[in-house]
Design an enzyme around this catalytic site. Structure first.
Site, PDB file in Angstrom:
ATOM      1  N   ASP A  52       0.919  -1.149  -0.044  1.00 28.11           N
ATOM      2  CA  ASP A  52       0.123  -0.206  -0.184  1.00 28.11           C
ATOM      3  C   ASP A  52       0.801   1.274  -0.110  1.00 28.11           C
ATOM      4  O   ASP A  52       2.170   1.173   0.304  1.00 28.11           O
ATOM      5  CB  ASP A  52      -0.876  -0.057   1.160  1.00 28.11           C
ATOM      6  CG  ASP A  52      -1.940  -0.986   1.062  1.00 28.11           C
ATOM      7  OD1 ASP A  52      -2.303  -1.704   0.053  1.00 28.11           O
ATOM      8  OD2 ASP A  52      -2.433  -1.469   2.241  1.00 28.11           O
ATOM      9  N   TYR A 123       5.134  -9.626   7.795  1.00 29.02           N
ATOM     10  CA  TYR A 123       4.809  -8.207   7.998  1.00 29.02           C
ATOM     11  C   TYR A 123       4.982  -8.057   9.306  1.00 29.02           C
ATOM     12  O   TYR A 123       4.740  -8.449  10.458  1.00 29.02           O
ATOM     13  CB  TYR A 123       3.363  -8.170   7.746  1.00 29.02           C
ATOM     14  CG  TYR A 123       2.886  -8.293   6.272  1.00 29.02           C
ATOM     15  CD1 TYR A 123       2.923  -7.393   5.470  1.00 29.02           C
ATOM     16  CD2 TYR A 123       2.293  -9.689   6.061  1.00 29.02           C
ATOM     17  CE1 TYR A 123       2.563  -7.612   4.099  1.00 29.02           C
ATOM     18  CE2 TYR A 123       2.079  -9.646   4.738  1.00 29.02           C
ATOM     19  CZ  TYR A 123       1.769  -8.973   3.897  1.00 29.02           C
ATOM     20  OH  TYR A 123       1.595  -9.234   2.436  1.00 29.02           O
TER      21      TYR A 123
END
Length: 182
Positions: A52, A123
């Site tokens: 993103d 992540y």
């Protein structure tokens, strides 16, 4: 045709994610422009996944294909009229901004595809827990000035351990074989 895999690291603050977008700067577009300058033709860079806007990557894998032979007069450290793959990061980094760095390059099998060959993603979400902000954590951690209840946070995190179907949180239009992950 050579298939080149790149390891990169980047700060995504200035970019609108990985994937090329119309009229918005992205990591892929920036890397493709740099690679084109080095190999002398336009390239399509495939990344191991989408990120993103504003997201950083410590280790990110991408690949592109080229049959270019780079003349020695274009790249001073080219050997035998062809850029050795181990020197490719140096060549690319001279054309990249300081917030994107290629750390390694490998010639890989023709079947290698960064997104299709990816077997693991990790992540890291950081919380800067202090009463005062720290400018070194701006755009790198979520600032939270109040007390964190670690027991409640751990209980919530434990809900993700195991095998689950993540269909409800996948990106719109994502074409995957299965949304079940362990």
């Amino acid at each position: 045709m050579r298939n080149i895999a790149l390891f990169l690291t980047y700060l995504g603050t200035r970019y609108h994610g990985w994937q090329v977008q119309k009229n918005l700067p992205t990591v892929a577009e920036t890397l493709e422009k740099a690679a084109a300058q080095v190999v002398g033709h336009s390239v399509h860079v495939t990344g191991c996944g989408r990120t993103d806007a504003g997201v950083h990557a410590r280790v990110y894998i991408a690949n592109f294909r080229t049959d270019a032979r780079i003349p020695c007069d274009r790249i001073p450290y080219a050997i035998n009229s062809q850029l050795p793959v181990e020197r490719l990061p140096y060549a690319l980094n001279t054309h990249l901004p300081c917030d994107i760095v290629v750390t390694k390059a490998f010639e890989v099998n023709e079947n290698f595809n960064a997104i299709g060959s990816c077997v693991r993603k990790e992540y890291t979400y950081q919380i800067y827990n202090s009463r005062l902000k720290d400018p070194f954590y701006v755009d790198r951690a979520w600032f939270y000035p109040r007390h964190l209840d670690e027991a409640i946070m751990q209980a919530a995190a434990d809900q993700f351990v195991g095998t689950h179907d993540f269909a409800a949180v996948r990106s719109v239009g994502t074409d995957v074989k299965s949304t079940v992950r362990t």
